[in-house]
Design a protein around this motif. Structure first.
Motif, PDB file in Angstrom:
ATOM      1  N   LEU A   2     -75.307  72.134  53.083  1.00 27.63           N
ATOM      2  CA  LEU A   2     -73.926  72.546  53.304  1.00 27.63           C
ATOM      3  C   LEU A   2     -73.719  73.950  52.747  1.00 27.63           C
ATOM      4  O   LEU A   2     -74.310  74.305  51.725  1.00 27.63           O
ATOM      5  N   LEU A   3     -72.894  74.736  53.395  1.00 25.39           N
ATOM      6  CA  LEU A   3     -72.547  76.038  52.840  1.00 25.39           C
ATOM      7  C   LEU A   3     -71.886  75.827  51.485  1.00 25.39           C
ATOM      8  O   LEU A   3     -71.070  74.910  51.315  1.00 25.39           O
ATOM      9  N   PRO A   4     -72.210  76.651  50.488  1.00 25.09           N
ATOM     10  CA  PRO A   4     -71.684  76.426  49.140  1.00 25.09           C
ATOM     11  C   PRO A   4     -70.173  76.535  49.037  1.00 25.09           C
ATOM     12  O   PRO A   4     -69.582  76.012  48.089  1.00 25.09           O
ATOM     13  N   GLU A   5     -69.544  77.181  50.015  1.00 29.61           N
ATOM     14  CA  GLU A   5     -68.083  77.245  50.020  1.00 29.61           C
ATOM     15  C   GLU A   5     -67.477  75.936  50.532  1.00 29.61           C
ATOM     16  O   GLU A   5     -66.332  75.609  50.213  1.00 29.61           O
ATOM     17  N   ILE A   6     -68.246  75.209  51.333  1.00 31.93           N
ATOM     18  CA  ILE A   6     -67.754  73.963  51.924  1.00 31.93           C
ATOM     19  C   ILE A   6     -68.082  72.755  51.043  1.00 31.93           C
ATOM     20  O   ILE A   6     -67.273  71.838  50.897  1.00 31.93           O
ATOM     21  N   ARG A   7     -69.293  72.740  50.455  1.00 29.00           N
ATOM     22  CA  ARG A   7     -69.765  71.562  49.721  1.00 29.00           C
ATOM     23  C   ARG A   7     -68.750  71.001  48.724  1.00 29.00           C
ATOM     24  O   ARG A   7     -68.470  69.789  48.747  1.00 29.00           O
ATOM     25  N   PRO A   8     -68.148  71.831  47.831  1.00 27.46           N
ATOM     26  CA  PRO A   8     -67.241  71.244  46.840  1.00 27.46           C
ATOM     27  C   PRO A   8     -66.013  70.578  47.448  1.00 27.46           C
ATOM     28  O   PRO A   8     -65.394  69.717  46.821  1.00 27.46           O
ATOM     29  N   THR A   9     -65.652  70.963  48.676  1.00 28.60           N
ATOM     30  CA  THR A   9     -64.445  70.410  49.304  1.00 28.60           C
ATOM     31  C   THR A   9     -64.705  69.075  49.986  1.00 28.60           C
ATOM     32  O   THR A   9     -63.741  68.362  50.311  1.00 28.60           O
ATOM     33  N   VAL A  10     -65.982  68.737  50.235  1.00 32.81           N
ATOM     34  CA  VAL A  10     -66.291  67.513  50.990  1.00 32.81           C
ATOM     35  C   VAL A  10     -67.214  66.556  50.245  1.00 32.81           C
ATOM     36  O   VAL A  10     -67.391  65.415  50.681  1.00 32.81           O
ATOM     37  N   GLU A  11     -67.820  66.972  49.132  1.00 32.89           N
ATOM     38  CA  GLU A  11     -68.866  66.144  48.543  1.00 32.89           C
ATOM     39  C   GLU A  11     -68.342  64.838  47.971  1.00 32.89           C
ATOM     40  O   GLU A  11     -69.044  63.817  48.000  1.00 32.89           O
ATOM     41  N   ARG A  12     -67.130  64.814  47.434  1.00 35.81           N
ATOM     42  CA  ARG A  12     -66.574  63.549  46.954  1.00 35.81           C
ATOM     43  C   ARG A  12     -66.479  62.536  48.095  1.00 35.81           C
ATOM     44  O   ARG A  12     -66.842  61.364  47.950  1.00 35.81           O
ATOM     45  N   ASP A  13     -65.987  63.010  49.241  1.00 33.03           N
ATOM     46  CA  ASP A  13     -65.879  62.129  50.410  1.00 33.03           C
ATOM     47  C   ASP A  13     -67.253  61.671  50.879  1.00 33.03           C
ATOM     48  O   ASP A  13     -67.440  60.495  51.226  1.00 33.03           O
TER      49      ASP A  13
ATOM     50  N   CYS B 246     -78.913  76.021  42.917  1.00 32.47           N
ATOM     51  CA  CYS B 246     -78.540  76.465  41.564  1.00 32.47           C
ATOM     52  C   CYS B 246     -77.024  76.506  41.395  1.00 32.47           C
ATOM     53  O   CYS B 246     -76.498  76.136  40.338  1.00 32.47           O
ATOM     54  N   ARG B 247     -76.336  76.931  42.436  1.00 35.73           N
ATOM     55  CA  ARG B 247     -74.871  76.945  42.356  1.00 35.73           C
ATOM     56  C   ARG B 247     -74.335  75.522  42.218  1.00 35.73           C
ATOM     57  O   ARG B 247     -73.407  75.279  41.423  1.00 35.73           O
ATOM     58  N   ALA B 248     -74.898  74.590  42.958  1.00 32.43           N
ATOM     59  CA  ALA B 248     -74.450  73.197  42.862  1.00 32.43           C
ATOM     60  C   ALA B 248     -74.703  72.638  41.466  1.00 32.43           C
ATOM     61  O   ALA B 248     -73.872  71.899  40.926  1.00 32.43           O
ATOM     62  N   ILE B 249     -75.841  72.963  40.875  1.00 31.62           N
ATOM     63  CA  ILE B 249     -76.141  72.510  39.516  1.00 31.62           C
ATOM     64  C   ILE B 249     -75.073  72.986  38.537  1.00 31.62           C
ATOM     65  O   ILE B 249     -74.600  72.227  37.682  1.00 31.62           O
ATOM     66  N   ARG B 250     -74.682  74.240  38.675  1.00 29.14           N
ATOM     67  CA  ARG B 250     -73.660  74.777  37.771  1.00 29.14           C
ATOM     68  C   ARG B 250     -72.308  74.108  38.013  1.00 29.14           C
ATOM     69  O   ARG B 250     -71.623  73.707  37.063  1.00 29.14           O
ATOM     70  N   GLU B 251     -71.924  73.979  39.276  1.00 30.33           N
ATOM     71  CA  GLU B 251     -70.602  73.448  39.570  1.00 30.33           C
ATOM     72  C   GLU B 251     -70.482  71.963  39.239  1.00 30.33           C
ATOM     73  O   GLU B 251     -69.391  71.481  38.885  1.00 30.33           O
TER      74      GLU B 251
END
Length: 357
Positions: free
Chosen positions: A266-277, A339-344
């Motif tokens: 997923l694009l890193p701008e999109i992932r945080p908005t949909v990963e919970r779902d 790496c961005r996902a690990i941090r977030e």
């Protein structure tokens, strides 16, 4: 030996022998983007015109890489893939191509898989990323691997398990040492293309691989190991996905596959908005396969923990493989996203909390 060594060996005689029917002619063309294997589309014509019911007009044939050095290095992966189609597929529900024939040599360096041709399905694009709808298909399909194999210890005896088995401290340390080395090699090869922030995240994360592998040894299932877009084929209407490339079958925390997919695909701008779902969809699908004593919040915690799979598999694959233009771009993309996902997701802090407990 009945295993074709090159596409020139995929002849009408060979195809007819494994199908048990006469084949008049074959046309062989290369497909796919694999670096550790070679896949071909084989179009067959039969003596009496239309193909027999048991033998379609076209197939996908998978062979080892045509480089002998790569063949030897990836032999365990070839065994893993053949074992998957011969021993595992009937015990799980994940959508995979039908397999007409499989064979492997004693040393694992030569193998063949004769698979259903999934055209016009389209391979996912690792660099471009996928849509939330495509991701939903992928995570629900993934539950079809994890749910039916959840906590099943019979798979511990499978000889082709690639990753350390749950609770194996010695193997975890060994992979941890290799992960540190792979990260160093990867950063050296990529040089200034990797940001200082990602360098620090990668180096720290790979130094924690051994304790990470041992963090939740009691929750395990079969794993794909490299569950990402390049290994998924989507039907043109995007209502179905099929999973390919089973050279990294393992046993471990199931959400490692899940977090690896979302972090790298997923694009890193999109992932945080949909990963919970997406995690909720995955959890719901697991429960439907009969998984019990696994609540949604524990699944989310496991998902955060699992995200180290992203830089681990990315660096292991890149450090010991030959560079290509697309391969280098793909690795940079996956490494940054992981790496961005690990941090977030604050995964490093989570692993350290296990160490402190």
């Amino acid at each position: 030996m009945t295993i074709p060594r090159s596409p020139e060996d995929i002849t009408p005689v060979w195809l007819g022998s494994v199908l048990g029917t006469a084949v008049r002619d074959v046309d062989v063309t290369a497909i796919g983007t694999g670096q550790t294997g070679a896949t071909y589309r084989v179009t067959a014509t039969y003596p009496d015109g239309p193909e027999p019911a048991s033998a379609p007009a076209s197939f996908a044939v998978k062979l080892p890489a045509q480089d002998d050095a790569v063949r030897e290095r990836v032999a365990l992966g070839y065994l893993s893939e053949v074992d998957f189609y011969s021993a595992i597929t009937n015990n799980v529900a994940i959508p995979v191509p039908g397999c007409f024939h499989s064979e492997i040599s004693s040393d694992g360096a030569d193998f063949v898989l004769l698979l259903a041709d999934l055209a016009p399905a389209v391979q996912g694009d690792q660099i471009a990323g996928c849509s939330p709808a495509e991701a939903a298909l992928a995570v629900e399909a993934l539950a079809g691997l994890h749910g039916p194999s959840w906590g099943d210890r019979r798979w511990f005896d499978l000889p082709s398990i690639v990753m350390p088995k749950p609770g194996d401290a010695e193997a975890a340390k060994g992979l941890g040492d290799v992960a540190i080395m792979a990260a160093d090699i990867t950063l050296d090869k990529l040089g200034g293309s990797v940001s200082d922030e990602d360098r620090e995240t990668l180096t720290t994360a790979m130094s924690l691989v051994a304790p990470w592998l041992l963090a939740e040894p009691d929750r395990f299932s079969l794993m794909h190991g490299d569950y990402r877009l390049d290994n998924l084929l989507f039907d043109p209407d995007r209502t179905r996905v099929t999973v390919v490339d089973w050279q990294t079958v393992g046993l471990g925390l199931p959400t490692r596959d899940l977090a690896y997919f979302t972090a790298t695909s997923l694009l890193p701008e999109i992932r945080p908005t949909v990963e919970r779902d997406l995690v909720e969809r995955y959890h719901t699908a697991l429960i439907a396969y009969g998984v019990t004593d696994y609540d949604a919040e524990t699944c989310w915690n496991d998902y955060r923990l699992g995200v180290l799979q992203a830089p681990l598999i990315t660096t292991l694959g890149f450090a010991f493989a030959a560079s290509t233009e697309r391969g280098d771009e793909m690795i940079l993309t996956m490494l940054h996203r992981g790496c961005r996902a690990i941090r977030e997701l604050e995964a490093i802090e989570l692993i350290r909390s296990y160490q402190a407990a």
